[in-house]
Design a protein around this motif. Structure first.
Motif, PDB file in Angstrom:
ATOM      1  N   UNK A  24       3.769  54.994 -34.884  1.00 50.97           N
ATOM      2  CA  UNK A  24       4.635  54.028 -35.552  1.00 50.97           C
ATOM      3  C   UNK A  24       4.067  52.627 -35.349  1.00 50.97           C
ATOM      4  N   UNK A  25       3.312  52.166 -36.349  1.00 51.90           N
ATOM      5  CA  UNK A  25       2.702  50.840 -36.243  1.00 51.90           C
ATOM      6  C   UNK A  25       3.457  49.810 -37.077  1.00 51.90           C
ATOM      7  N   UNK A  26       4.731  50.116 -37.353  1.00 53.81           N
ATOM      8  CA  UNK A  26       5.541  49.182 -38.135  1.00 53.81           C
ATOM      9  C   UNK A  26       5.774  47.898 -37.345  1.00 53.81           C
ATOM     10  N   UNK A  27       5.498  46.787 -37.969  1.00 52.82           N
ATOM     11  CA  UNK A  27       5.724  45.495 -37.329  1.00 52.82           C
ATOM     12  C   UNK A  27       7.035  44.900 -37.823  1.00 52.82           C
ATOM     13  N   UNK A  28       7.748  44.286 -36.918  1.00 50.05           N
ATOM     14  CA  UNK A  28       9.028  43.690 -37.259  1.00 50.05           C
ATOM     15  C   UNK A  28       8.823  42.507 -38.198  1.00 50.05           C
ATOM     16  N   UNK A  29       9.547  42.497 -39.305  1.00 48.51           N
ATOM     17  CA  UNK A  29       9.384  41.434 -40.281  1.00 48.51           C
ATOM     18  C   UNK A  29      10.114  40.161 -39.865  1.00 48.51           C
ATOM     19  N   UNK A  30      11.189  40.310 -39.110  1.00 47.66           N
ATOM     20  CA  UNK A  30      11.971  39.157 -38.687  1.00 47.66           C
ATOM     21  C   UNK A  30      11.853  38.970 -37.182  1.00 47.66           C
ATOM     22  N   UNK A  31      11.884  37.727 -36.720  1.00 52.60           N
ATOM     23  CA  UNK A  31      11.936  37.511 -35.271  1.00 52.60           C
ATOM     24  C   UNK A  31      13.185  38.168 -34.685  1.00 52.60           C
ATOM     25  N   UNK A  32      13.083  38.580 -33.434  1.00 48.66           N
ATOM     26  CA  UNK A  32      14.186  39.293 -32.800  1.00 48.66           C
ATOM     27  C   UNK A  32      15.465  38.471 -32.801  1.00 48.66           C
ATOM     28  N   UNK A  33      15.360  37.175 -32.508  1.00 52.40           N
ATOM     29  CA  UNK A  33      16.550  36.323 -32.467  1.00 52.40           C
ATOM     30  C   UNK A  33      17.225  36.249 -33.831  1.00 52.40           C
ATOM     31  N   UNK A  34      16.408  36.127 -34.891  1.00 51.80           N
ATOM     32  CA  UNK A  34      16.977  36.041 -36.232  1.00 51.80           C
ATOM     33  C   UNK A  34      17.596  37.369 -36.648  1.00 51.80           C
ATOM     34  N   UNK A  35      16.974  38.470 -36.259  1.00 50.93           N
ATOM     35  CA  UNK A  35      17.530  39.785 -36.588  1.00 50.93           C
ATOM     36  C   UNK A  35      18.882  39.983 -35.901  1.00 50.93           C
ATOM     37  N   UNK A  36      18.979  39.560 -34.640  1.00 50.12           N
ATOM     38  CA  UNK A  36      20.254  39.647 -33.919  1.00 50.12           C
ATOM     39  C   UNK A  36      21.312  38.775 -34.579  1.00 50.12           C
ATOM     40  N   UNK A  37      20.904  37.580 -34.979  1.00 44.76           N
ATOM     41  CA  UNK A  37      21.834  36.668 -35.638  1.00 44.76           C
ATOM     42  C   UNK A  37      22.364  37.255 -36.939  1.00 44.76           C
ATOM     43  N   UNK A  38      21.497  37.878 -37.714  1.00 45.77           N
ATOM     44  CA  UNK A  38      21.928  38.484 -38.974  1.00 45.77           C
ATOM     45  C   UNK A  38      22.889  39.647 -38.733  1.00 45.77           C
ATOM     46  N   UNK A  39      22.659  40.411 -37.672  1.00 46.57           N
ATOM     47  CA  UNK A  39      23.589  41.494 -37.344  1.00 46.57           C
ATOM     48  C   UNK A  39      24.970  40.941 -37.009  1.00 46.57           C
ATOM     49  N   UNK A  40      25.007  39.864 -36.233  1.00 48.23           N
ATOM     50  CA  UNK A  40      26.286  39.227 -35.909  1.00 48.23           C
ATOM     51  C   UNK A  40      26.950  38.678 -37.166  1.00 48.23           C
ATOM     52  N   UNK A  41      26.150  38.103 -38.041  1.00 46.78           N
ATOM     53  CA  UNK A  41      26.669  37.521 -39.280  1.00 46.78           C
ATOM     54  C   UNK A  41      27.305  38.592 -40.164  1.00 46.78           C
ATOM     55  N   UNK A  42      26.632  39.727 -40.328  1.00 46.85           N
ATOM     56  CA  UNK A  42      27.169  40.802 -41.169  1.00 46.85           C
ATOM     57  C   UNK A  42      28.412  41.429 -40.536  1.00 46.85           C
TER      58      UNK A  42
END
Length: 207
Positions: A24-42
Motif C-alpha cells: 500500500x503505497x498510497x500517499x495521503x492527499x491532505x495533511x493530517x491536521x486538515x483531514x482531522x478538521x474536515x472530519x470534525x466539520x462534517x
C-alpha cells in the motif's frame, strides 16, 4: 453447480497465474491536521442538521434524541478541547436535549452554528501560485527571469501596465461627463456649512 464452477476457476487461476504482493503505497492527499478538521466539520454538520429539524418541528422530540445527544456530547466536548485556542471561552453544552425544549432548541442551535462557522473558516485551504521563473516575450530582447526580486518586479509591472488607461483623470468636476458630474456634485439638500466647524479649535472645559 455454479458455485463449484466459480471456485474451480478461481483455484485454477491462482495455481497458474503468477502472484505478486502489492504494498500500500498510497500517499495521503491532505495533511493530517486538515483531514482531522474536515472530519470534525462534517460531524458537526450532521449534528446541526438534526438540531435544525428539532427547531422546525419540536413536537418530534423523543427520548432517542437524548440518547444520541449523549453520544454527540462526548465528541463535541473533545472538539472544543482540541481547538481550545479558537473557542474562548469554551461553550458549555447542556447534558440533555430535553432541557432545551423551553426555547424550541434555538439557543443550542445558535451555539453549534457559531462553532460550525469557525470550523468552516478553518477548513478552507490556502492556495497560492509560486513563480520560480518568468519569460518576458519581448520582440527584440526576450528575457528569462529567475531571481525572485526580478520576478516580483516583473509581475508588478505587468499588472500595472497590462491594461492601459485610455483616458486621463479629470482635473476638475466640471470636466466630468453628465453622468458622473451629477454623482460627484454636492447635494442640494445638504448645507455646505456643516463642515465649517471641523477646523475650529477645541474648547477645553475645566471640570
Amino acid at each position: 453447480m455454479c458455485e463449484y464452477l466459480h471456485s474451480s476457476i478461481i483455484a485454477g487461476t491462482n495455481a497458474i497465474l503468477p502472484a505478486r504482493t502489492i504494498s500500500n503505497d498510497h500517499t495521503r492527499k491532505l495533511p493530517k491536521d486538515l483531514e482531522t478538521l474536515l472530519q470534525h466539520y462534517h460531524f458537526l454538520n450532521r449534528v446541526l442538521h438534526s438540531i435544525r429539524l428539532l427547531c422546525k418541528h419540536p413536537h418530534t422530540f423523543s427520548p432517542s434524541h437524548d440518547h444520541k445527544w449523549s453520544i454527540y456530547l462526548v465528541r463535541l466536548n473533545n472538539i472544543y478541547r482540541f481547538y481550545n485556542s479558537i473557542f474562548s471561552p469554551i461553550p458549555v453544552l447542556p447534558s440533555t436535549l430535553s432541557s432545551c425544549w423551553t426555547d424550541n432548541f434555538q439557543q443550542i442551535f445558535v451555539t453549534l452554528f457559531h462553532t460550525f462557522k469557525l470550523l468552516r473558516a478553518l477548513s478552507r485551504s490556502y492556495h497560492r501560485i509560486m513563480l520560480d521563473h518568468v519569460f518576458i516575450d519581448h520582440p527584440t530582447a526576450p528575457q528569462l527571469l529567475t531571481d525572485p526580486k526580478d520576478i516580483s518586479d516583473a509581475v508588478v509591472d505587468h499588472f500595472q501596465n497590462a491594461v492601459p488607461i485610455k483616458s486621463t483623470p479629470s482635473s476638475h468636476i466640471s470636466a466630468l461627463s453628465d453622468r458622473w458630474h451629477s454623482e460627484y456634485s454636492p447635494m442640494d439638500t445638504v448645507s455646505p456649512a456643516i463642515y465649517d466647524s471641523l477646523l475650529s479649535p477645541l474648547l477645553w472645559i475645566n471640570g
